[in-house]
Write an enzyme that holds these catalytic residues in place. Structure first.
Site, short mmCIF file in Angstrom:
data_model
loop_
_atom_site.label_atom_id
_atom_site.label_comp_id
_atom_site.label_asym_id
_atom_site.label_seq_id
_atom_site.Cartn_x
_atom_site.Cartn_y
_atom_site.Cartn_z
CB THR A 236 -0.94 0.00 1.23
OG1 THR A 236 -1.82 1.12 1.18
CG2 THR A 236 -0.14 0.04 2.54
CB CYS A 237 1.92 3.75 -1.53
SG CYS A 237 1.00 3.72 -3.09
N GLY A 238 0.31 5.89 -0.90
CA GLY A 238 -0.63 7.00 -0.90
C GLY A 238 -1.82 6.78 -1.81
N GLY A 240 -1.61 3.93 -4.47
CA GLY A 240 -1.44 2.71 -5.25
C GLY A 240 -0.38 2.76 -6.32
CD1 TRP A 265 -3.36 8.36 4.03
CD2 TRP A 265 -3.49 6.34 4.97
NE1 TRP A 265 -3.64 8.55 5.37
CE2 TRP A 265 -3.73 7.32 5.97
CE3 TRP A 265 -3.51 4.99 5.33
CZ2 TRP A 265 -3.99 6.98 7.30
CZ3 TRP A 265 -3.77 4.66 6.65
CH2 TRP A 265 -4.01 5.64 7.61
#
Length: 281
Positions: A236-238, A240, A265
């Site tokens: 996951t990240c900000g 994708g 996120w």
């Protein structure tokens, strides 16, 4: 070629005239510079087609650049001249940013021979290799999208993982964003991370010249971040994008049961029905 997901600039230079090869310039401006223009109109690798992550996406979603429906993706690939059975090499203007996202997208949609140019366009140009500004004319091809649902996680999958512990969650954002000590670049998002998640900023997988670390160094980096490469991992990240850099690195390191949380996120941090943790993992 083998199953390694990277190709070198030398390999691409040697095979650039192969009839079954398609080079793809993956474009998405950094979230910190959303108005940055693409390099493609002025300079790109010979024959490269332009893949805009913010355009080839689910336009009905209020989340950024979510995967489109398979039939929509097939249509977009057909127009780019990308078809079944071709060898696809993806690069971006930054070295390793949006290219892994397009690699993951193509793989998730059923393409089998997809690779990322290690070091991207910066390395290609630094080595004095040729580029052009002409837009190629490619014949439309048939692309059969077959979405691999196991490769894509949604918000309910994340909730289940947090409850069950069946998978590891690995977050690609910077440590201060993960810990909740820095604001998110997108407005309206809470600060922090998903419960049970581990943190490994994506740039820790890259060398100073923008290439991926050697496999043994990647393995060590993941292990030091608390990741067991023999257990399933969801990245996951900000939004994708940089999560796909972790997914690519995990693939190089030998991990196999991998998923990417497409909403990341941008989705989790925007809702009031999701639990948020702060501080170190």
């Amino acid at each position: 070629m083998n199953d390694h997901p990277l190709v070198s600039t030398q390999w691409l230079a040697d095979h650039l005239s192969s009839p079954d090869l398609v080079v793809i310039n993956a474009w998405m401006p950094p979230v910190t510079h959303p108005d940055a223009p693409p390099v493609y109109p002025e300079a790109h690798i010979h024959g490269a087609v332009f893949f805009d992550v913010n355009e080839i996406c689910d336009k009905s979603s209020d989340l950024p650049h979510m995967l489109p429906q398979p039939h929509v993706f097939s249509s977009a690939m057909r127009k780019l001249g990308i078809g079944d059975g071709q060898t696809l090499v993806v690069y971006d203007d930054f070295g390793a940013y949006s290219a892994p996202r397009v690699w993951w997208t193509l793989r998730s949609m059923g393409a089998e021979r997809v690779f990322v140019l290690d070091g991207g366009f910066p390395k290609w140009r630094a080595e004095g290799r040729p580029f052009e500004d002409a837009v190629p004319r490619r014949t439309q091809s048939h692309f059969s999208s077959r979405l691999n649902n196991a490769a894509v996680a949604d918000i309910d999958d994340i909730r289940n993982v947090i409850t069950s512990g069946a998978r590891q969650i690995l977050d690609a954002r910077s440590a201060d964003r993960f810990e909740g000590t820095a604001p998110e670049p997108r407005a309206g998002l809470r600060a922090g991370h998903m419960p049970t998640a581990q943190n490994l900023p994506f740039n820790h997988l890259l060398s100073e010249n923008g290439t991926f670390l050697p496999r043994e160094d990647l393995i060590k980096t993941f292990q030091e971040a608390g990741i067991d490469l023999n257990r399933p991992v969801t990245t996951t990240c900000g939004s994708g994008v940089t999560a796909a850099i972790l997914t690519l690195g995990l693939t190089i390191a030998g991990a196999r049961d991998l998923a990417l949380y497409d909403g990341s996120w941008a989705e989790w941090g925007s809702r009031d029905d999701t639990e948020v943790a702060t501080g170190p993992a």
